[in-house]
Design an enzyme around this catalytic site. Structure first.
Site, PDB file in Angstrom:
ATOM      1  N   HIS A  57      44.723  12.101  95.533  1.00  0.00           N
ATOM      2  CA  HIS A  57      45.819  12.147  94.559  1.00  0.00           C
ATOM      3  C   HIS A  57      46.277  13.568  94.210  1.00  0.00           C
ATOM      4  CE1 HIS A  57      42.179  12.837  92.308  1.00  0.00           C
ATOM      5  NE2 HIS A  57      42.936  13.440  91.405  1.00  0.00           N
ATOM      6  N   HIS A  72      49.769  17.472  91.779  1.00  0.00           N
ATOM      7  CA  HIS A  72      49.014  16.310  91.294  1.00  0.00           C
ATOM      8  C   HIS A  72      49.932  15.101  91.388  1.00  0.00           C
ATOM      9  CE1 HIS A  72      46.500  13.777  88.783  1.00  0.00           C
ATOM     10  NE2 HIS A  72      45.560  14.694  88.879  1.00  0.00           N
TER      11      HIS A  72
END
Length: 149
Positions: A57, A72
Site C-alpha cells: 500500500h 501512500h
C-alpha cells in the site's frame, strides 16, 4: 532542487483534506494528496531514485539528493493486507520518474470501506522546504506536485 511529480492521475486535494489526522497534520511530513481516478491504475515513481521502503500500500523513493518521497496508496489500506495491490518493483530497485511501482484499484479500496485518497509526502522535510505545492485541481500522472529545495 527536486521536483516531485504525481504518481497518480486524479484530483489534488492537499494534505489538510486527507481523512487521517497524522497525514492531515503533516506529522509524517509536508506534501499533498491525490484523490485518484477510480480504475485499475499504476502508481508511478514521483522521482528518480532507489526504492528504500516497499509495502503493498505504500513506497518510498529516495533521490540522489537524499530526498525521500512517500507515496501512500489510500488511508488505512495496510488493513487490506496487500489484497488488491500488485508490486511491480522491489525494495532496493533503482527506478526512474514515471516508472510503474504498484498496480492497484482505487474503486476496490473504496468498496472495502477505505479512502483511496493518497498522500505524497516529503519525508523529514520542513514545510518551508517545499514550494509550488499543488493542493487542488485535476492532475495527470507525471504532473509536478511540488518542488523541494
Amino acid at each position: 532542487m527536486t521536483t516531485v511529480t504525481s504518481p497518480l492521475a486524479g484530483r489534488a486535494v492537499g494534505l489538510a483534506n486527507v481523512p487521517d489526522p497524522v497525514f492531515a497534520g503533516a506529522m509524517v511530513g509536508p506534501g499533498t494528496a491525490i484523490d485518484p481516478v477510480r480504475e485499475v491504475t499504476d502508481a508511478v515513481a514521483p522521482v528518480d531514485g532507489v526504492v528504500v521502503s516497499m509495502h503493498p500500500h505504500a513506497f518510498v523513493v529516495v533521490d540522489a539528493d537524499g530526498h525521500g518521497v512517500l507515496t501512500h496508496l489510500g488511508i488505512d489500506t495496510v488493513q487490506l493486507n496487500g489484497e488488491g495491490f500488485e508490486l511491480l518493483v522491489s525494495k532496493g530497485d533503482t527506478v526512474t520518474r514515471g516508472q510503474a511501482v504498484i498496480r492497484w484499484n482505487p474503486a476496490e479500496v473504496e468498496k472495502a470501506g477505505k479512502s483511496p485518497i493518497s498522500p505524497i509526502v516529503a519525508l523529514e522535510a520542513s514545510a518551508d522546504a517545499l514550494a509550488g505545492v499543488t493542493e487542488s485541481g485535476d492532475v495527470a500522472g507525471g504532473d509536478a506536485l511540488f518542488t523541494w529545495n
